[in-house]
Design an enzyme around this catalytic site. Structure first.
Site, PDB file in Angstrom:
ATOM      1  N   ARG A  85      38.406  25.298  30.537  1.00 26.27           N
ATOM      2  CA  ARG A  85      39.316  25.668  29.807  1.00 26.27           C
ATOM      3  C   ARG A  85      40.120  24.260  29.073  1.00 26.27           C
ATOM      4  NH1 ARG A  85      43.346  30.183  30.704  1.00 26.27           N
ATOM      5  NH2 ARG A  85      42.133  31.263  31.221  1.00 26.27           N
ATOM      6  N   ARG A 154      50.848  27.217  30.094  1.00 27.30           N
ATOM      7  CA  ARG A 154      49.456  26.977  29.219  1.00 27.30           C
ATOM      8  C   ARG A 154      49.669  26.340  27.702  1.00 27.30           C
ATOM      9  NH1 ARG A 154      46.079  30.426  32.335  1.00 27.30           N
ATOM     10  NH2 ARG A 154      46.793  30.869  34.568  1.00 27.30           N
ATOM     11  N   LYS A 233      51.334  32.150  36.494  1.00 27.26           N
ATOM     12  CA  LYS A 233      51.441  31.411  35.252  1.00 27.26           C
ATOM     13  C   LYS A 233      52.688  31.598  34.412  1.00 27.26           C
ATOM     14  CE  LYS A 233      47.959  34.170  34.542  1.00 27.26           C
ATOM     15  NZ  LYS A 233      46.488  34.953  33.929  1.00 27.26           N
ATOM     16  N   LYS A 235      53.388  31.305  29.481  1.00 24.25           N
ATOM     17  CA  LYS A 235      52.782  31.847  28.690  1.00 24.25           C
ATOM     18  C   LYS A 235      53.706  31.976  27.624  1.00 24.25           C
ATOM     19  CE  LYS A 235      48.763  33.915  30.284  1.00 24.25           C
ATOM     20  NZ  LYS A 235      47.754  34.764  29.786  1.00 24.25           N
ATOM     21  N   CYS A 454      37.283  40.906  26.157  1.00 20.55           N
ATOM     22  CA  CYS A 454      37.196  39.249  26.721  1.00 20.55           C
ATOM     23  C   CYS A 454      36.224  38.831  27.125  1.00 20.55           C
ATOM     24  CB  CYS A 454      38.329  40.034  27.972  1.00 20.55           C
ATOM     25  SG  CYS A 454      37.359  40.759  29.120  1.00 20.55           S
ATOM     26  N   CYS A 460      33.065  35.908  34.750  1.00 25.39           N
ATOM     27  CA  CYS A 460      34.922  36.821  35.748  1.00 25.39           C
ATOM     28  C   CYS A 460      34.441  37.184  37.146  1.00 25.39           C
ATOM     29  CB  CYS A 460      35.603  37.356  34.647  1.00 25.39           C
ATOM     30  SG  CYS A 460      37.240  37.680  35.064  1.00 25.39           S
ATOM     31  N   CYS A 499      38.730  44.370  32.862  1.00 24.51           N
ATOM     32  CA  CYS A 499      39.540  44.762  33.586  1.00 24.51           C
ATOM     33  C   CYS A 499      40.617  45.012  33.307  1.00 24.51           C
ATOM     34  CB  CYS A 499      39.102  43.880  35.410  1.00 24.51           C
ATOM     35  SG  CYS A 499      40.697  42.956  35.082  1.00 24.51           S
ATOM     36  N   CYS A 503      43.271  40.360  29.554  1.00 26.90           N
ATOM     37  CA  CYS A 503      42.571  38.898  28.677  1.00 26.90           C
ATOM     38  C   CYS A 503      42.889  39.166  26.978  1.00 26.90           C
ATOM     39  CB  CYS A 503      41.573  38.484  29.677  1.00 26.90           C
ATOM     40  SG  CYS A 503      42.364  37.512  31.208  1.00 26.90           S
TER      41      CYS A 503
HETATM   42 FE1  SRM Z   1      43.187  35.673  31.791  1.00 30.81          FE
HETATM   43  C1  SRM Z   1      42.611  35.607  34.945  1.00 30.81           C
HETATM   44  C2  SRM Z   1      40.004  34.999  30.897  1.00 30.81           C
HETATM   45  C3  SRM Z   1      43.243  35.739  28.348  1.00 30.81           C
HETATM   46  C4  SRM Z   1      45.749  37.346  31.707  1.00 30.81           C
HETATM   47  N1  SRM Z   1      41.226  35.068  32.461  1.00 30.81           N
HETATM   48  C5  SRM Z   1      41.814  35.017  33.568  1.00 30.81           C
HETATM   49  C6  SRM Z   1      40.105  34.859  34.197  1.00 30.81           C
HETATM   50  C7  SRM Z   1      40.455  33.056  34.457  1.00 30.81           C
HETATM   51  C8  SRM Z   1      39.501  35.620  35.546  1.00 30.81           C
HETATM   52  C9  SRM Z   1      39.749  34.556  37.234  1.00 30.81           C
HETATM   53  O1  SRM Z   1      41.297  34.582  37.529  1.00 30.81           O
HETATM   54  O2  SRM Z   1      39.410  34.698  38.071  1.00 30.81           O
HETATM   55  C10 SRM Z   1      39.403  34.598  33.135  1.00 30.81           C
HETATM   56  C11 SRM Z   1      38.206  33.563  32.825  1.00 30.81           C
HETATM   57  C12 SRM Z   1      37.278  34.743  32.896  1.00 30.81           C
HETATM   58  C13 SRM Z   1      35.448  33.687  32.721  1.00 30.81           C
HETATM   59  O3  SRM Z   1      34.916  33.381  33.046  1.00 30.81           O
HETATM   60  O4  SRM Z   1      35.810  32.916  31.322  1.00 30.81           O
HETATM   61  C14 SRM Z   1      40.272  34.696  32.373  1.00 30.81           C
HETATM   62  N2  SRM Z   1      42.366  35.540  29.756  1.00 30.81           N
HETATM   63  C15 SRM Z   1      41.265  34.964  29.357  1.00 30.81           C
HETATM   64  C16 SRM Z   1      40.895  34.546  28.170  1.00 30.81           C
HETATM   65  C17 SRM Z   1      39.335  33.393  28.409  1.00 30.81           C
HETATM   66  C18 SRM Z   1      39.933  35.507  27.613  1.00 30.81           C
HETATM   67  C19 SRM Z   1      39.344  35.456  26.503  1.00 30.81           C
HETATM   68  O5  SRM Z   1      38.317  36.795  26.229  1.00 30.81           O
HETATM   69  O6  SRM Z   1      39.982  34.792  25.492  1.00 30.81           O
HETATM   70  C20 SRM Z   1      41.805  34.437  27.668  1.00 30.81           C
HETATM   71  C21 SRM Z   1      41.585  32.312  27.825  1.00 30.81           C
HETATM   72  C22 SRM Z   1      42.713  32.195  27.516  1.00 30.81           C
HETATM   73  C23 SRM Z   1      43.660  31.003  27.111  1.00 30.81           C
HETATM   74  O7  SRM Z   1      42.853  30.655  26.575  1.00 30.81           O
HETATM   75  O8  SRM Z   1      44.376  30.681  28.299  1.00 30.81           O
HETATM   76  C24 SRM Z   1      43.103  35.094  28.519  1.00 30.81           C
HETATM   77  N3  SRM Z   1      44.554  36.205  30.137  1.00 30.81           N
HETATM   78  C25 SRM Z   1      44.653  36.465  29.193  1.00 30.81           C
HETATM   79  C26 SRM Z   1      45.372  37.413  28.269  1.00 30.81           C
HETATM   80  C27 SRM Z   1      46.426  37.073  26.431  1.00 30.81           C
HETATM   81  C28 SRM Z   1      47.346  35.918  26.937  1.00 30.81           C
HETATM   82  O9  SRM Z   1      48.157  35.262  27.189  1.00 30.81           O
HETATM   83  O10 SRM Z   1      47.319  36.114  25.383  1.00 30.81           O
HETATM   84  C29 SRM Z   1      46.309  37.502  29.808  1.00 30.81           C
HETATM   85  C30 SRM Z   1      47.524  38.941  29.398  1.00 30.81           C
HETATM   86  C31 SRM Z   1      48.554  38.793  29.207  1.00 30.81           C
HETATM   87  C32 SRM Z   1      49.101  38.172  30.083  1.00 30.81           C
HETATM   88  O11 SRM Z   1      49.328  36.720  30.655  1.00 30.81           O
HETATM   89  O12 SRM Z   1      49.870  38.951  31.066  1.00 30.81           O
HETATM   90  C33 SRM Z   1      45.348  37.429  30.472  1.00 30.81           C
HETATM   91  N4  SRM Z   1      43.844  36.937  33.099  1.00 30.81           N
HETATM   92  C34 SRM Z   1      45.571  37.689  33.013  1.00 30.81           C
HETATM   93  C35 SRM Z   1      45.396  38.158  34.568  1.00 30.81           C
HETATM   94  C36 SRM Z   1      46.443  38.617  34.973  1.00 30.81           C
HETATM   95  C37 SRM Z   1      47.541  38.378  34.756  1.00 30.81           C
HETATM   96  C38 SRM Z   1      48.794  39.049  35.345  1.00 30.81           C
HETATM   97  O13 SRM Z   1      50.348  38.951  35.185  1.00 30.81           O
HETATM   98  O14 SRM Z   1      48.800  39.697  35.743  1.00 30.81           O
HETATM   99  C39 SRM Z   1      44.550  37.526  34.814  1.00 30.81           C
HETATM  100  C40 SRM Z   1      44.428  37.006  36.671  1.00 30.81           C
HETATM  101  C41 SRM Z   1      45.757  36.923  37.695  1.00 30.81           C
HETATM  102  O15 SRM Z   1      46.644  35.968  37.023  1.00 30.81           O
HETATM  103  O16 SRM Z   1      46.131  36.748  38.785  1.00 30.81           O
HETATM  104  C42 SRM Z   1      43.465  36.330  34.401  1.00 30.81           C
HETATM  105 FE1  SF4 Z   2      38.624  38.464  33.571  1.00 30.90          FE
HETATM  106 FE2  SF4 Z   2      39.524  40.708  33.038  1.00 30.90          FE
HETATM  107 FE3  SF4 Z   2      40.037  39.423  32.004  1.00 30.90          FE
HETATM  108 FE4  SF4 Z   2      38.657  40.138  31.728  1.00 30.90          FE
HETATM  109  S1  SF4 Z   2      40.388  40.727  31.457  1.00 30.90           S
HETATM  110  S2  SF4 Z   2      38.531  37.978  31.789  1.00 30.90           S
HETATM  111  S3  SF4 Z   2      37.419  41.294  33.420  1.00 30.90           S
HETATM  112  S4  SF4 Z   2      40.155  39.108  34.310  1.00 30.90           S
END
Ligand code: SRM
Ligand code: SF4
Length: 599
Positions: A85, A154, A233, A235, A454, A460, A499, A503
């Site tokens: 990223r 981030r 993390k 944000k 997502c 993922c 899930c 995201c």
């Molecule tokens: Fe996310 C984890 C993709 C925005 C909440 N997110 C992941 C991972 C890295 C999976 C992993 O941990 O193995 C995903 C990568 C999958 C892949 O194959 O690419 C992933 N997240 C993404 C992206 C690429 C989704 C997208 O379709 O664009 C977004 C990248 C953003 C960026 O450029 O930084 C992305 N993730 C978000 C958001 C939305 C936001 O930030 O506005 C959220 C919800 C807001 C939040 O943070 O609560 C989000 N991602 C998570 C979480 C749950 C965090 C939590 O507090 O519970 C995880 C899992 C974790 O951190 O354990 C996660």
């Molecule tokens: Fe992966 Fe879940 Fe985030 Fe979708 S919402 S990219 S399935 S961690």
């Protein structure tokens, strides 16, 4: 800035640190054993390094579909590759940078790039042997992957609209850039690892090495984060009351710019947003940020630093499930949290300005910039830039970028803005898109335009269901239903994730669809475009094949019972999700009856 003392652990023994904390502690500011492991000839890294790598912007993954293909009963060998990223603060980049990112996807990745929901860029499928080359190309492109993931601040989000009419947008965007620089980690590990020339040993400095000297006379490596960075993390986002396009309330730290007569008076500070949940852990929950106080523009860096440091010192370091800032605030209580932030900030916070979010714009379509030029908001479905069959978006983008050299911005809706255009570029852009089988934004339905999915499968590791690969098909089947109901012009957010980690921010959308298990989803209703309200669970374990009918039933209820000009989310919220369910179920039963009679 006065730094208050950290919590005392004299009375009670400190709880056991999580494995990630142990790895960070032992890593010498995020370096660990990675230099040796990078050249050890293995396909992947050790467990500890996999955790540390995230702070460098990369995740070790494997193709989950290849994994499944093992038919001989044995565990198949995993084909390891890396997701990388790249940070794009506020989504702002140049045509050259985006072109280079597309080229890198072709040369070192899986031939696609992905624009993320936080205005950044993701590549998939990079193998370990090419990681260093990749990072060096990112650096040569004057970008960085440092802190794009990991337990740090981030990619900072900011409304990307290039509106120069009154200076408010530019001022806010400049502040977001300043904060991104301020909160960037200072460790030298990043350039030790990725940017050292193997032959000359020469290092190209990116962000590293603080000049600050500590009380013992040695250099302070990380004046803001300290040795073990943050518990989780973190944000941050910047928005305007009239335009919450970045979903400011879902951030750990949000700044809402309060302005009058073209001048930013200050920012309402919002803290503790975060959406991810673990359904099996009742202690986890989605939360919108809470209004903490108001600061003038010159205090933005100091208040952000104070909030980050409180989270650094009081966040949970033993249980990562409850380590985000929202849980720190929940545990401390908002008043105690505010008091602690004020202590670190060194003065009391003024109460929030009464203004709050009241508008939302995804910036899609043609707009004047206010300086005689135009920008074009171009919808990229689910942020995926690819060439597949007759749909050749990647090639079309290359041509637009090479021929018109526009400024570029990534939106938090996974789309692009081409900036600094002349109105005469309109035809040229449409021609290029059409010649490559791509629709202009004006030709995309309102439903598709406001949808997001997502990444999910196959990369993922946390996905339990499909998302990016199935949402376009679901929208294909919904579009005629929406048209039949006369709702084609109605804007509502439809957001899907594979899930509950959320995201694509499904928990504050009008319709949220969250992967529950393979092929089955939980539906949520009652959030809204403004992003300032969480939605509620509507139905659980809904098979993918039923989603179109279920959503059509909800839309029929909306169409039949809504009050004038009421949005879908507001309607579901007013009527009550349970009442919508009763109505929709009766309608579905009736529809089934009509189908049987007809056949
Ligand atoms: Fe996310 C984890 C993709 C925005 C909440 N997110 C992941 C991972 C890295 C999976 C992993 O941990 O193995 C995903 C990568 C999958 C892949 O194959 O690419 C992933 N997240 C993404 C992206 C690429 C989704 C997208 O379709 O664009 C977004 C990248 C953003 C960026 O450029 O930084 C992305 N993730 C978000 C958001 C939305 C936001 O930030 O506005 C959220 C919800 C807001 C939040 O943070 O609560 C989000 N991602 C998570 C979480 C749950 C965090 C939590 O507090 O519970 C995880 C899992 C974790 O951190 O354990 C996660
Ligand atoms: Fe992966 Fe879940 Fe985030 Fe979708 S919402 S990219 S399935 S961690």
């Amino acid at each position: 800035m006065a730094d208050a003392s950290r919590p005392s652990d004299e009375a009670t023994p400190a709880p056991k640190l999580s494995a990630v904390e142990v790895a960070k502690e032992a890593s010498n500011y995020l370096l660990g054993d990675m230099p040796q492991e990078l050249v050890d000839g293995m396909a992947g890294f050790s467990k500890a390094s996999v955790q540390l790598l995230k702070n460098h912007g990369t995740y070790q993954q494997d193709d989950r579909e290849t994994r499944k293909k093992s038919t001989d009963g044995k565990k198949s060998e995993r084909q390891i590759s890396f997701m990388i990223r790249t940070c794009v603060p506020g989504g702002k980049l140049t045509a050259e940078q985006l072109l280079s990112a597309i080229d890198m996807g072709d040369e070192l990745g899986n031939g696609t790039i992905r624009l993320t929901t936080r205005q950044a860029i993701q590549h998939h499928g990079v193998v370990k042997g090419e990681l260093k080359d990749f990072m060096q190309q990112v650096h040569a492109n004057q970008m960085t992957t440092l802190a794009a993931c990991g337990d740090v601040e981030r990619n900072i989000m900011c409304c990307p609209a290039p509106l120069h009419g009154n200076g408010v947008h530019s001022e806010m965007q400049a502040k977001a850039d300043e904060l991104a620089r301020h909160l960037a980690p200072r460790t030298r590990a990043y350039y030790e690892l990725w940017l050292t020339d193997p032959e000359t040993g020469e290092k190209s400095r990116v962000a590293g090495g603080s000049e600050e000297i500590g009380p013992d006379g040695s250099a302070v490596v990380e004046p803001i984060y300290g040795r073990t960075y943050l518990p989780r993390k973190f944000k941050t986002g910047f928005a305007l009351p009239e335009d919450n396009c970045i979903d400011v309330y879902t951030n750990d730290l949000g700044f809402l710019a309060i302005h009058e007569s073209g001048r930013i008076l200050g920012y309402n500070v919002l803290t503790g947003g975060g959406l991810g949940v673990t359904p099996s852990a009742a202690k986890t929950f989605p939360a919108l940020a809470k209004r903490l106080g108001f600061v003038p523009p010159e205090d933005v860096l100091a208040i952000a630093e104070a909030v980050v440091k409180v989270q650094r010192d009081f966040g949970n370091r033993s249980d990562r499930k409850v380590a985000r800032l929202k849980y720190t605030i929940h545990t401390m209580g908002l008043d105690a949290f505010r008091a602690k932030v004020e202590e670190y900030f060194g003065k009391p916070l003024a109460p929030c300005h009464p203004a709050d979010v009241h508008g939302f714009d995804d910036h899609i379509g043609w707009h004047e910039q206010g300086d005689g030029k135009f920008f074009y908001g171009f919808n990229v479905e689910n942020g995926r830039v690819h060439d597949t069959g007759d749909f050749r978006l990647k090639t079309a983008l290359r041509l637009i970028l090479q021929n018109l050299r526009p400024g570029v911005r990534i939106t938090s809706h996974q789309s692009l803005l081409f900036t600094d255009l002349a109105i005469t570029d309109r035809e040229r852009i449409a021609e290029i898109l059409h010649a490559h089988g791509v629709k202009t934004s004006e030709e995309v339905s309102t439903l598709r335009r406001w949808s997001m999915a997502c990444v999910a499968l196959p990369t993922c590791s946390l996905a339990v269901a499909e998302s990016e690969r199935v949402l376009p098909g679901l929208i294909d089947s919904l579009e005629p239903e929406v048209a039949k109901l006369g709702l084609s012009q109605e804007a509502f957010t439809l957001r899907m994730t594979g899930c509950p980690n959320a995201c694509a921010r499904p928990y504050n959308s009008d319709i949220g669809i969250v992967g529950r298990t393979a092929g089955k989803y939980t539906m949520f209703l009652g959030g809204r475009l403004l992003g300032d309200r969480l939605n509620e669970q509507y139905k659980d374990i809904v098979p993918f094949e039923d989603l179109c009918r279920e959503i059509t039933a909800v839309l029929t209820c909306y169409k039949t019972e809504r009050q004038q000009a009421e949005t879908l989310g507001d309607f579901c919220h007013r009527k009550g999700v349970a009442n919508v369910r009763t109505w929709a179920d009766e309608w579905l039963a009736g529809a089934r009856g009509r189908e049987t009679t007809a056949s």
